[in-house]
Design an enzyme around this catalytic site. Structure first.
Site, PDB file in Angstrom:
ATOM      1  N   CYS A 112       1.190  -7.095   8.811  1.00  0.00           N
ATOM      2  CA  CYS A 112       0.062  -6.774   7.924  1.00  0.00           C
ATOM      3  C   CYS A 112      -0.482  -5.364   8.159  1.00  0.00           C
ATOM      4  O   CYS A 112      -1.233  -4.853   7.331  1.00  0.00           O
ATOM      5  CB  CYS A 112      -1.059  -7.796   8.129  1.00  0.00           C
ATOM      6  SG  CYS A 112      -0.542  -9.468   7.681  1.00  0.00           S
ATOM      7  N   HIS A 253      -7.684  -5.068   5.517  1.00  0.00           N
ATOM      8  CA  HIS A 253      -6.604  -6.013   5.241  1.00  0.00           C
ATOM      9  C   HIS A 253      -7.236  -7.321   4.776  1.00  0.00           C
ATOM     10  O   HIS A 253      -8.201  -7.798   5.370  1.00  0.00           O
ATOM     11  CB  HIS A 253      -5.792  -6.225   6.519  1.00  0.00           C
ATOM     12  CG  HIS A 253      -4.794  -7.328   6.415  1.00  0.00           C
ATOM     13  ND1 HIS A 253      -3.940  -7.451   5.346  1.00  0.00           N
ATOM     14  CD2 HIS A 253      -4.524  -8.374   7.245  1.00  0.00           C
ATOM     15  CE1 HIS A 253      -3.182  -8.521   5.515  1.00  0.00           C
ATOM     16  NE2 HIS A 253      -3.518  -9.095   6.657  1.00  0.00           N
ATOM     17  N   ASN A 283      -3.362 -13.304   1.000  1.00  0.00           N
ATOM     18  CA  ASN A 283      -2.859 -12.299   1.933  1.00  0.00           C
ATOM     19  C   ASN A 283      -1.450 -11.876   1.504  1.00  0.00           C
ATOM     20  O   ASN A 283      -0.509 -12.655   1.654  1.00  0.00           O
ATOM     21  CB  ASN A 283      -2.856 -12.889   3.348  1.00  0.00           C
ATOM     22  CG  ASN A 283      -2.403 -11.888   4.397  1.00  0.00           C
ATOM     23  OD1 ASN A 283      -1.902 -10.809   4.071  1.00  0.00           O
ATOM     24  ND2 ASN A 283      -2.574 -12.251   5.657  1.00  0.00           N
TER      25      ASN A 283
END
Ligand code: COA
Length: 329
Positions: A112, A253, A283
């Protein structure tokens, strides 16, 4: 010489997977997913398309909006954990799709945190004076590595990609200002896809045991994400003599709304200083930050001269924060 962002684009697939859809697939419900993650729906890419399809679309949006020719791109960096295939790189497939005849490029895997690593890497090529147009892309087709029988992971992730173009500027007040990047490989067992690499190549057993799907110890990742993102962000602000109020927008994020809120609180940021779109996409791993950045730009949430802070945490463990001054109106 500074590396400034001169274009931002994104792509998400049409197909939506809602919390109501997931209620039909695993033992979960909309209330749990919304209150524990902040996610309402995610996008899912068709089966016969890979990550490079979304990555190229995001980059193409920049070319279309700027009128730039793909031939002018010098370097393509693709941050991803879900390349179309093991060999060749997703960057090579994006090069072909864009018909970018004069570039080289590579993939970068930092989970990520991949887009921040890639943005920092791309900025170095510009600042060194060697290249003038670096396309930095982040994206993932998480649906390709999800076990839709595992409620711990399948409700969290989605598919999507975003991109930015980096170019040089003589204006020292703009562009990528500073970054702190970190890694702690002892976290590898808490978030991983065990098989498909050289340690556990595909076999009957790896498929049967779902070892090609993502595994996550959510609680451990959660705790480390809050601490890691807040720590490097605070350090970055401090060493640049900045406080929370000096930041126009935090683009974090998008892993979990509770992680975002905790980090923002630790930095003393107000809700209007935080870019959040997790409710729409979940996500998307390396895709979340460039996707949110492109949306914030196109929704006119930031202008030339605004200080932007980006921060992420992901598999590795990897984490980092990057400070930039937005250069577009
Ligand atoms: N629906 C309903 N219940 C669920 C569920 C779901 N989709 N997923 C897990 N649960 C259950 C668990 O089984 C557990 O039940 P138990 O107590 O009977 O064992 C309970 O809910 C609490 O689980 P827990 O893991 O403590 O929940 P949590 O509050 O930590 O939230 C995550 C789980 C995954 C949302 C959270 O840990 C998280 O977001 N972690 C970080 C994720 C992340 O950012 N990953 C990407 C890399 S940055």
């Amino acid at each position: 010489m500074r590396a400034i962002i001169t274009g931002a684009g994104h792509f998400v697939p049409e197909q939506r997977l809602t919390n109501a859809d997931l209620e039909q697939m695993v033992d979960t419900d909309d209330e749990w997913i919304m209150s524990r993650t902040g996610i309402r729906e995610r996008r899912i890419l068709e089966k016969n398309k890979g990550l490079s399809y979304m990555a190229a679309k995001a980059a193409q949006m920049i070319l279309d909006e700027s009128g730039l020719s793909a031939d002018e791109i010098d370097v393509i960096i693709v941050a991803t954990s879900t390349p179309d295939m093991m060999i060749p790189s997703a960057a090579a497939l994006v090069q072909e799709k864009l018909n970018a005849a004069n570039c080289w490029g590579f993939d970068l895997n930092a989970g990520c945190t991949g887009f921040i690593y890639a943005l920092a890497t791309g900025s170095q090529f510009i600042e060194a004076g060697k290249y003038r147009k670096v396309m930095v892309i982040g994206g993932d087709k998480m649906s390709s590595i999800l076990n839709y029988g595992d409620r711990n992971t399948c409700v969290i992730f989605g598919d999507g990609a975003g991109a930015v173009l980096l170019e040089p500027s003589e204006d020292e007040t703009l562009g990528i200002r500073d970054f702190i990047l970190r890694m702690d490989g002892s976290g590898h067992s808490y978030l991983n896809v065990p098989a498909g690499g050289s340690l556990f190549p595909a076999s009957y057993e790896t498929v049967e045991k779902k070892m090609h799907c993502i595994f996550q110890d959510g609680k451990t990742v959660f705790k480390n994400a809050v601490t890691g993102m807040a720590e490097v962000s605070a350090k970055l602000l401090e060493r640049n003599n900045l406080r929370g109020k000096d930041i126009k927008l935090l683009i974090p994020h998008q892993a979990n709304i509770r992680i975002i809120d905790s980090v923002a609180k630790k930095l003393g940021l107000e809700p209007e200083q935080i870019m959040v779109n997790i409710q729409n996409y979940g996500n998307t791993t390396a895709g979340t930050i460039p996707l949110a950045m492109s949306e914030a730009y196109h929704k006119k949430m930031m202008f030339r001269g605004d200080r932007i802070l980006v921060s992420a945490f992901g598999a590795g463990f990897t984490w980092g924060s990057l400070l930039l001054v937005w250069a577009m109106d």
